[in-house]
Design a protein around this motif. Structure first.
Motif, PDB file in Angstrom:
ATOM      1  N   PRO A  31       0.836  -1.200   0.000  1.00 57.15           N
ATOM      2  CA  PRO A  31       0.000   0.000   0.000  1.00 57.15           C
ATOM      3  C   PRO A  31       0.866   1.244   0.000  1.00 57.15           C
ATOM      4  O   PRO A  31       2.009   1.222   0.440  1.00 57.15           O
ATOM      5  N   SER A  37      -6.036   4.982   6.492  1.00 62.54           N
ATOM      6  CA  SER A  37      -7.155   5.193   5.578  1.00 62.54           C
ATOM      7  C   SER A  37      -8.466   5.373   6.338  1.00 62.54           C
ATOM      8  O   SER A  37      -8.676   4.795   7.398  1.00 62.54           O
ATOM      9  N   MET A 253      -7.162   0.126  -4.326  1.00 61.34           N
ATOM     10  CA  MET A 253      -7.166   0.743  -3.004  1.00 61.34           C
ATOM     11  C   MET A 253      -6.245   1.955  -2.970  1.00 61.34           C
ATOM     12  O   MET A 253      -6.557   2.981  -2.346  1.00 61.34           O
ATOM     13  N   ASN A 254      -5.114   1.863  -3.657  1.00 60.01           N
ATOM     14  CA  ASN A 254      -4.217   3.011  -3.728  1.00 60.01           C
ATOM     15  C   ASN A 254      -4.879   4.195  -4.428  1.00 60.01           C
ATOM     16  O   ASN A 254      -4.731   5.349  -4.001  1.00 60.01           O
ATOM     17  N   GLY A 257      -7.252   5.709  -2.119  1.00 59.45           N
ATOM     18  CA  GLY A 257      -6.497   6.451  -1.115  1.00 59.45           C
ATOM     19  C   GLY A 257      -6.031   7.794  -1.612  1.00 59.45           C
ATOM     20  O   GLY A 257      -6.041   8.791  -0.876  1.00 59.45           O
ATOM     21  N   THR A 291      -4.927  -1.211   3.040  1.00 64.32           N
ATOM     22  CA  THR A 291      -5.345   0.196   3.115  1.00 64.32           C
ATOM     23  C   THR A 291      -4.623   0.996   4.188  1.00 64.32           C
ATOM     24  O   THR A 291      -4.901   2.191   4.348  1.00 64.32           O
ATOM     25  N   ASN A 292      -3.707   0.389   4.903  1.00 61.73           N
ATOM     26  CA  ASN A 292      -2.978   1.123   5.941  1.00 61.73           C
ATOM     27  C   ASN A 292      -1.492   0.892   5.804  1.00 61.73           C
ATOM     28  O   ASN A 292      -1.033  -0.247   5.641  1.00 61.73           O
TER      29      ASN A 292
END
Length: 293
Positions: A31, A37, A253-254, A257, A291-292
């Motif tokens: 990530p 996130s 997801m990136n 973000g 996500t983190n």
């Protein structure tokens, strides 16, 4: 929802992953989040929740840390327009008394049909379920386009779908609800066609629900397709199992973000694990890893 429930929901979802080993993402890119996130993982009852009654569904979501839910039609939880006013209040109270958010209803209403009576039936049905969503304390309904019929021009169908979205969107806005348009259907799930529809949508209560289709990867590619519709994103996204298949979930997801998306990522699972509770916990583990930073 009270601050107590919000903080409890956040704690439950984050701590669920903290107690598990985070070793399942060796095949994924890392990530790129610079900060924690704001995205949250929830559940669509499509497969994994379809045979749970409402108390069981809420309990299992709380147990696993998937603290948002989109209810599907004709499932065992039985949240339908046939509910009386009293029953609707009871559903609302069940969610209010839990840390689980009822996001709303996942319907099969669509507006691409050549039969105008069928289009009208779907529009009016959408309105009835929007009233249900309001009554149970939810925030919106999921609908979809489902194709471009060959018997009429593409442009005509796109205009018809957009006009239908505008009508149900205006109705939703008056109720404080959202219309969440799943990127769905042969041809209509191609992002250029979805963009063409939304170019004619003038209601800000109508939002795109990204759906993680293989068509997302067609030229010019995931990133360009994502950016072509991002201004219409709402508060829900549909994913499948994060560790099944070849969809580039880490890249997705990136991208979310990068735009500081803080809505719900809803698991629309398709597999049939022997232990759904363990599988839901595993998906949260993977999601939090993705996500983190």
């Amino acid at each position: 929802m009270t601050d107590h429930h919000l903080s409890r929901r956040y704690f439950l979802q984050k701590s669920m992953a903290a107690g598990l080993g985070l070793s399942v993402l060796g095949q994924h890119a890392l990530p790129v989040f610079a900060k924690e996130s704001g995205m949250k993982l929830g559940l669509v009852t499509y497969q994994w929740g379809k045979d749970w009654d409402l108390p069981t569904l809420i309990a299992n979501c709380e147990k696993t840390g998937l603290l948002g839910v989109e209810l599907r039609t004709e499932h065992a939880h039985g949240v339908e327009t046939s509910l009386s006013s009293r029953q609707r209040r009871e559903v609302k109270k069940r969610f209010a008394d839990s840390p689980v958010t009822c996001l709303g209803y996942g319907s099969n209403f669509a507006y691409h049909y050549t039969d105008q009576a069928e289009v009208r039936q779907n529009i009016e049905g959408t309105k009835e379920y929007l009233k249900l969503c309001k009554d149970i304390g939810a925030t919106g309904i999921k609908v979809k386009p489902n194709g471009l019929p060959e018997s009429v021009s593409k442009e005509k169908t796109i205009a018809q779908i957009a006009a239908s979205f505008n009508e149900v969107g205006a109705f939703a806005k008056d109720l404080g609800q959202l219309v969440r348009v799943e990127v769905h259907g042969k041809l209509t799930q191609q992002l250029p066609n979805m963009k063409a529809i939304f170019d004619q949508v003038d209601q800000d209560s109508v939002k795109v629900c990204w759906n993680c289709n293989n068509e997302d990867l067609l030229p010019p590619g995931l990133e360009a397709n994502f950016h072509s519709v991002k201004k219409w994103f709402g508060d829900t996204v549909h994913i499948r199992e994060l560790n099944v298949g070849n969809y580039p979930y880490q890249q997705l997801m990136n991208l979310f973000g990068e735009i500081n998306y803080e809505g719900w990522i809803l698991l629309e699972a398709r597999t049939t694990p022997a232990d759904r509770i363990a599988a839901m916990k595993e998906q949260l583990e993977i999601f939090n890893k993705m996500t983190n930073a």
